[in-house]
Design an enzyme around this catalytic site. Sequence first.
Site, PDB file in Angstrom:
ATOM      1  N   GLY A 224     -23.795  -6.824 -33.562  1.00  0.00           N
ATOM      2  CA  GLY A 224     -22.726  -7.810 -33.642  1.00  0.00           C
ATOM      3  C   GLY A 224     -21.381  -7.117 -33.790  1.00  0.00           C
ATOM      4  O   GLY A 224     -21.100  -6.117 -33.108  1.00  0.00           O
ATOM      5  N   GLY A 227     -21.022  -3.110 -34.073  1.00  0.00           N
ATOM      6  CA  GLY A 227     -21.202  -2.144 -33.008  1.00  0.00           C
ATOM      7  C   GLY A 227     -22.623  -2.007 -32.510  1.00  0.00           C
ATOM      8  O   GLY A 227     -23.364  -2.990 -32.397  1.00  0.00           O
ATOM      9  N   GLY A 253     -23.525  -9.035 -26.042  1.00  0.00           N
ATOM     10  CA  GLY A 253     -24.673  -8.142 -25.907  1.00  0.00           C
ATOM     11  C   GLY A 253     -24.987  -7.821 -24.454  1.00  0.00           C
ATOM     12  O   GLY A 253     -25.424  -6.712 -24.127  1.00  0.00           O
ATOM     13  N   ASP A 254     -24.758  -8.788 -23.559  1.00  0.00           N
ATOM     14  CA  ASP A 254     -24.983  -8.557 -22.136  1.00  0.00           C
ATOM     15  C   ASP A 254     -23.984  -7.532 -21.595  1.00  0.00           C
ATOM     16  O   ASP A 254     -24.335  -6.667 -20.787  1.00  0.00           O
ATOM     17  CB  ASP A 254     -24.856  -9.873 -21.364  1.00  0.00           C
ATOM     18  CG  ASP A 254     -25.770 -10.951 -21.899  1.00  0.00           C
ATOM     19  OD1 ASP A 254     -26.849 -10.606 -22.430  1.00  0.00           O
ATOM     20  OD2 ASP A 254     -25.408 -12.137 -21.808  1.00  0.00           O
TER      21      ASP A 254
END
Length: 310
Positions: A224, A227, A253-254
Amino acid sequence: MILTVTLNAALDLTYRVPRLQPHASHHVTAAAERAGGKGVNVARVLAALGHATVVTGFAGGTTGETLRRHLAEDAPGGGAELVDALVPILGTTRRTVAVVDASTGDTTQLNEAGPDVTAEEWAAFTDTYARLLRGARAVALCGSLPPGVPVGAYAHLVRQARAARVPVLLDTSGEPLRRGIAARPDLVTPNTAELAALTGSTEPLRAALDARRRGAHAIATTLGPEGVLAVTPDGRWRATPPRRLAGNPTGAGDSAAAGLLSALLEGLSWPERLTRAVALAAATVKAPTAGEFDPATYEDVLPHVKVTAA
């Protein structure tokens, strides 16, 4: 080209409201829709970074037609292709709804389950995947499985990629992740909740080490706003952004996965890969719409990402 697989693609709707309150009507101040699903988001970022990318998976119904239209509109200029190789199905592609509270920057996400996929449609996809794999430099397998797709689908697709000597990234959760990681993907990119569900450990480093022992060549855990943590054959690193950024985290995240995969193909070191991943994730948080990144934020954050040994 890079091949991204999104078996449960979605039409992403983003609504912005002044303040989100339960049991109340809301005035929407801004609305947007985009082709979505984790692998589609990864493909869009890869293309923006200059990598020719092919999107496959499933699309069906009027929602699927709208998704494909948006996907065509998302293709960047400058020579980087974003090719639609989605397999048509009779069911209707799902929608996701992100509601952004402008007063806090928080996002509430509503995700439909997805269409039922028949055995014949799954067979048609596996034929398409085998054909596309022959021209791929890397593969990203991303997201949830729609109803009807075998729970071991990702394990099967990982094994095919490995047999073809194509590096494969896996980003999923639950039982598909547990089975997929046993097929020995080159890189797995879970978030902390997905990693904890897999291993039973809530301590990220311990959980990442456990997950790697289960079969993954390398683990890059997204933390998140804190890092990314990576456990690899070459070492362990933690990469952190220079500051916490408020905004919509959907798709961050993608973007990190796209950063890792693109940097791998460019021959960058692990610290350089993690730096790119963290900067792209931060830039996605600042983007006005889910599934894209803000180039100015990316360029601003990139030189200031801190990478340390874990």
